[in-house]
Enzyme design. Sequence first.
Site: not given
Ligand code: GDP
Ligand code: IMO
Ligand code: MG
Length: 432
Positions: A13, A15-18, A40-41, A228
Amino acid sequence: MPAIAIIGAQWGDEGKGKATDLLGSRVDYVVKFNGGNNAGHTVVIGQEDGSSEKYALHLLPSGILTPGCTPVIGNGVVVDLAVLFEELDGLVARGVDVSRLRISANAHVIADYNRTLDKVTERFLGSRRIGTTGRGIGPTYADKMNRIGIRIQDIFDEKILRQKVEGVLDLKGQVLTKIYNRRPATVDETVEELRAYAERLAPMVCDTGLLLNQALDRDEIVLLEAGQATLLDVDHGTYPFVTSSSATSGGACTGSGIPPTRLDQVIGIVKAYTTRVGEGPFPTELNDDAGEHLRKVGAEYGTTTGRPRRCGWYDAVIARYAARVNGVTDFVLTKLDVLTGLEKVPVCVAYDVDGTRHDEMPVNQSDFHHAVPIYEYLDGWWEDLSAARTFEDLPANARAYVEAVEAMSGARISAVGVGPSREATVVRHELV
Ligand code: GDP
Ligand code: IMO
Ligand code: MG
């Protein structure tokens, strides 16, 4: 042209998706190489009229949102077919062209018995649970390693599929009934469920390794996007509190069929603080008002499960570790805007483990479990960062924070996130 990998440097999480979306228009292929719909991105795209569109992707690579870019699901991914088509249908309904998606014939499929096993094993583990997303990820990778997995290509041959499902259910059916008291789906039900997708799936399936290597031969750019992150990697993470795939840059090669010699840039995504979902050690975790503040301002709730994310300060030991394990060439420091309004911003520079200072990750996991952060306290800032587009636009203390963190983290910080939308990014060094 080289292949470029984007990896998470912390516990996910970041911010890989962004970041992937930001680079999407400059690359020809975006490949998801590990994980499944546990990811979840959230991607926010500003519109011409000033509004913004928000997308939440789980299984599909974020590049699917970029017109002209070909999204690929690589051999290292585990695919839940119901989720795949649900996500595709959702995007089509919003006007996104998904016709270029390609899926590896060698990717594994998440079957119903593995979703069930993921959930019941977690319940069985009780206080020793991992806190998985419950999507069947672990059991499906276990089947792959155990050589009893079902692959995408098996779906097109009913006889082979039936043989494989019979084999795996012989074993898993016993486990589910006798240990967990659950009635598993029958062979017929499982085969039927998987075969139902065959027709829609067929045109998307190919030898994606060949496709990607030919693209590189033609000088096209291939971006490999991790799900991840480093500390959740099955080899390099905080085992057993990890996911079951290879989320680091090595996994980008095995999970896509692109050899290491063709990978010449590794972009590490790192948050300006740290979060974690699920169980496991987390030295800088804050169980106080400061943690609640980061969760609230950073909107730190899981995109996949909605769980509140555990929050803590930036950990430079982890960043250095991620730089080393992945060969990070550039970091993107995200969510700097969330740190606005703090008098002092603590940054963990090393750990104290029973009186001994550790500048690197402790060898022993038990030491990591009770590592106490040694903090340096940097000056905070009060100005709103969201409109900054160049490094000079940032207030002096925010610049000093970026430079201090850069000096501790083992690679240059080439871009800084100042808000969720694609545009809210300060680029210091062009990434592609
Ligand atoms: P990922 O799993 O690495 O793709 O990240 P997630 O999408 O799960 O979580 C990142 C969250 O931070 C998302 O809700 C993005 O919209 C948000 N985000 C990404 N970059 C920034 C930033 O620079 N500032 C803020 N405030 N939010 C950001
Ligand atoms: P993104 O790509 C954050 C965590 C779960 C749990 C562990 C194992 O959005 O960064 P699993 O269901 O993969 O067997 O769970 O890994 N986990 C994540 N935590 N971001 C994720 O993905 C995750 N994918 C799995 O919460 O601790
Ligand atoms: Mg995520």
